[in-house]
Write a protein that holds these residues in place. Structure first.
Motif, PDB file in Angstrom:
ATOM      1  N   ILE A  77       0.141  -0.442   7.890  1.00 46.22           N
ATOM      2  CA  ILE A  77       1.481  -0.732   7.376  1.00 46.22           C
ATOM      3  C   ILE A  77       2.556  -0.397   8.414  1.00 46.22           C
ATOM      4  O   ILE A  77       3.498  -1.162   8.610  1.00 46.22           O
TER       5      ILE A  77
ATOM      6  N   PHE B 120      -0.201   9.388   5.316  1.00 45.62           N
ATOM      7  CA  PHE B 120       0.814   8.892   4.386  1.00 45.62           C
ATOM      8  C   PHE B 120       0.450   7.467   3.990  1.00 45.62           C
ATOM      9  O   PHE B 120       0.265   6.602   4.840  1.00 45.62           O
ATOM     10  N   HIS B 121       0.359   7.239   2.665  1.00 46.35           N
ATOM     11  CA  HIS B 121       0.037   5.891   2.201  1.00 46.35           C
ATOM     12  C   HIS B 121       0.993   5.396   1.116  1.00 46.35           C
ATOM     13  O   HIS B 121       0.802   4.295   0.608  1.00 46.35           O
ATOM     14  N   GLY B 122       1.984   6.193   0.732  1.00 44.99           N
ATOM     15  CA  GLY B 122       2.941   5.729  -0.273  1.00 44.99           C
ATOM     16  C   GLY B 122       3.108   6.715  -1.408  1.00 44.99           C
ATOM     17  O   GLY B 122       2.418   7.738  -1.472  1.00 44.99           O
TER      18      GLY B 122
ATOM     19  N   GLY C  38       4.361  -1.804   0.984  1.00 46.08           N
ATOM     20  CA  GLY C  38       3.153  -1.218   1.545  1.00 46.08           C
ATOM     21  C   GLY C  38       2.374  -0.458   0.489  1.00 46.08           C
ATOM     22  O   GLY C  38       1.142  -0.543   0.403  1.00 46.08           O
ATOM     23  N   THR C  39       3.108   0.294  -0.325  1.00 42.58           N
ATOM     24  CA  THR C  39       2.459   1.094  -1.367  1.00 42.58           C
ATOM     25  C   THR C  39       1.592   0.225  -2.271  1.00 42.58           C
ATOM     26  O   THR C  39       0.446   0.582  -2.586  1.00 42.58           O
TER      27      THR C  39
ATOM     28  N   GLU D 224       3.881   8.728   9.563  1.00 37.93           N
ATOM     29  CA  GLU D 224       4.740   9.756   8.951  1.00 37.93           C
ATOM     30  C   GLU D 224       4.253  11.158   9.307  1.00 37.93           C
ATOM     31  O   GLU D 224       5.051  12.095   9.403  1.00 37.93           O
TER      32      GLU D 224
HETATM   33  C1  LIG Z   1       1.133   4.086   6.940  1.00 39.65           C
HETATM   34  C2  LIG Z   1       1.960   3.806   5.724  1.00 39.65           C
HETATM   35  N1  LIG Z   1       1.368   3.442   4.584  1.00 39.65           N
HETATM   36  C3  LIG Z   1       2.064   3.149   3.477  1.00 39.65           C
HETATM   37  C4  LIG Z   1       3.445   3.233   3.461  1.00 39.65           C
HETATM   38  C5  LIG Z   1       4.210   2.871   2.213  1.00 39.65           C
HETATM   39  O1  LIG Z   1       4.836   1.657   2.421  1.00 39.65           O
HETATM   40  P1  LIG Z   1       6.137   1.232   1.549  1.00 39.65           P
HETATM   41  O2  LIG Z   1       7.199   2.238   1.843  1.00 39.65           O
HETATM   42  O3  LIG Z   1       6.469  -0.153   2.025  1.00 39.65           O
HETATM   43  O4  LIG Z   1       5.737   1.236   0.128  1.00 39.65           O
HETATM   44  C6  LIG Z   1       4.113   3.636   4.618  1.00 39.65           C
HETATM   45  C7  LIG Z   1       5.573   3.773   4.638  1.00 39.65           C
HETATM   46  O5  LIG Z   1       6.151   4.413   5.469  1.00 39.65           O
HETATM   47  C8  LIG Z   1       3.358   3.921   5.785  1.00 39.65           C
HETATM   48  O6  LIG Z   1       3.938   4.305   6.922  1.00 39.65           O
END
Ligand SMILES: Cc1ncc(COP(=O)(O)O)c(C=O)c1O
Length: 395
Positions: A224, A137-139, A105-106, A194
């Motif tokens: 994600i 939360f995006h990573g 996701g990151t 998160e």
């Molecule tokens: C909304 C959101 N974006 C990005 C991420 C990051 O994804 P990853 O852990 O697969 O890198 C997460 C992970 O929990 C998430 O919930």
């Protein structure tokens, strides 16, 4: 090795950035996982909202096994069959234009930021300003962390990426305060995960969409965690009647095989990333794409989204009963199979531990929210069992 040995080995050799729960998971089947002592757990965490189909699904396993027997990696220097199939299914599923597969996701967020900046750059907007949300939360990579509205995660890693301003989620005026001539994108989770399970208000999303249209700012929706059927729509934004310019997804997209994607609408795809602008060795590999392709097929065949929609009222009723019976539950929030119980006067960590002792896996979110994100295949009896265990743990 015994259970204690596995824990000791991992603690010795693995960078300590997680305070792991004290069990070693060995296998899974359907809604249940089993630890190395043979204890069974009903799983309402699903590997953090990943296992939409549940564990050890025969059809999904067969698709992966078939691909393993052919080829699992080619690099993006060549075409491969599963990438063609998976990208078409993903793009058609959201009515957008082009997808790019990542390993997480990151990385999808990183690609989305670059695509948005390139789009603006081509129009002469060189500052690349981004408005992100507090409590988001995006990573954890530097780019994704820079748009994650949580001081605690950012503190030790500054200076981060420049050009980011933070507005308050569900507060359109606070977005207006951040908008400037430099703004190229607004990024937000359609349902904050998160941060504590906060769905976007419909009026807020509509206003943000209209603002983006008016000023040619790109709207990036991070799906994600909340995408791929979790909210009872295939994409959470489907339930709001709006579309993003860029969408990010991961987690349930591969149902366990690490894969994410950013998806661009026509306007963005035709005027942003070009050959040489972006890349990845593993992203879009045949194994991950075979998983994505199988997941889309199974979702359609079993009407997974319809199932989530049908059982959401039952899930919500069970959580509503717990909320009514236990004064430590301040509020239930969520959409579909993405639900949170905000606690007061009880520490969420204690409830998570007590539930685990009794054979139920749940996780936390935000400061004190019990997060319930079961596999999308969960049935009524799974919700009954979850409620029975939580009833004891919250008492
Ligand atoms: C909304 C959101 N974006 C990005 C991420 C990051 O994804 P990853 O852990 O697969 O890198 C997460 C992970 O929990 C998430 O919930």
């Amino acid at each position: 090795m015994k259970t204690a040995d596995y824990k000791e080995t991992l603690d010795q050799y693995y960078v300590h950035v997680y305070n792991r729960f004290p069990i070693v998971l060995e296998r899974g089947d359907g809604m249940r996982v089993y630890d190395t002592d043979g204890k069974e757990y009903l799983d309402f965490a699903a590997g953090i909202a990943v296992f939409a189909l549940g564990y050890n699904d025969p059809e999904y396993n067969a698709a992966l096994t078939d691909q393993i027997g052919k080829i699992i990696h080619t690099s993006n220097l060549y075409y491969n069959v599963p990438a063609a199939e998976a990208s078409e299914k993903l793009v058609r599923s959201c009515g957008m234009s082009k997808a790019f597969f990542t390993n997480s996701g990151t990385e999808a967020i990183e690609g989305a930021i670059k695509a948005a900046r390139k789009y603006a750059w081509k129009k002469g907007k060189k500052e690349g300003g981004i408005i992100a949300m507090k409590n988001s939360f995006h990573g954890r990579s530097v780019g994704a962390l820079s748009v994650t509205g949580n001081d605690h995660y950012q503190e030790a890693f500054r200076p981060l990426m420049g050009g980011v301003k933070f507005a308050r989620f569900n507060d359109f005026d606070s977005i207006l305060e951040c908008v400037g001539d430099d703004t190229c994108a607004i990024i937000l989770e359609t349902v904050q995960g998160e941060g504590g399970i906060y769905p976007a208000d419909p009026a807020f999303l509509r206003d943000v969409r209209a603002l983006c249209d008016e000023k040619d700012i790109l709207l990036i929706l991070d799906e994600i965690q909340c995408g791929m059927g979790r909210t009872g729509d295939l994409w959470a934004f489907d339930g709001y009647g709006i579309k993003p310019d860029i969408m990010t997804c991961a987690k349930a997209l591969g149902c366990g095989v690490p894969v994410g994607a950013f998806v661009l609408n026509e306007k963005t795809a035709s005027s942003s990333l070009e050959p040489g602008d972006h890349g990845t060795t593993y992203g879009g590999n045949p194994l991950a794409c075979a998983a994505v392709s199988a997941v889309f097929d199974i979702f359609e065949k079993r009407d997974i989204v319809g199932h989530v929609r049908e059982l959401t009222p039952y899930f919500e009723r069970k959580l509503g009963e717990l909320t009514d019976r236990h004064s430590c539950v301040k509020e239930r929030r969520g959409k579909g199979f993405m639900q949170g119980l905000e606690l007061e006067g009880r520490k969420v960590g204690e409830v998570v531990a007590a539930a685990r002792e009794k054979g139920l896996l749940v996780i936390s979110a935000g400061t004190n929210v019990l997060r319930l994100v079961p596999p999308l295949a969960a049935q009524k009896e799974d919700f009954d069992k979850m409620a029975e265990i939580l009833d004891v743990c919250l008492g």
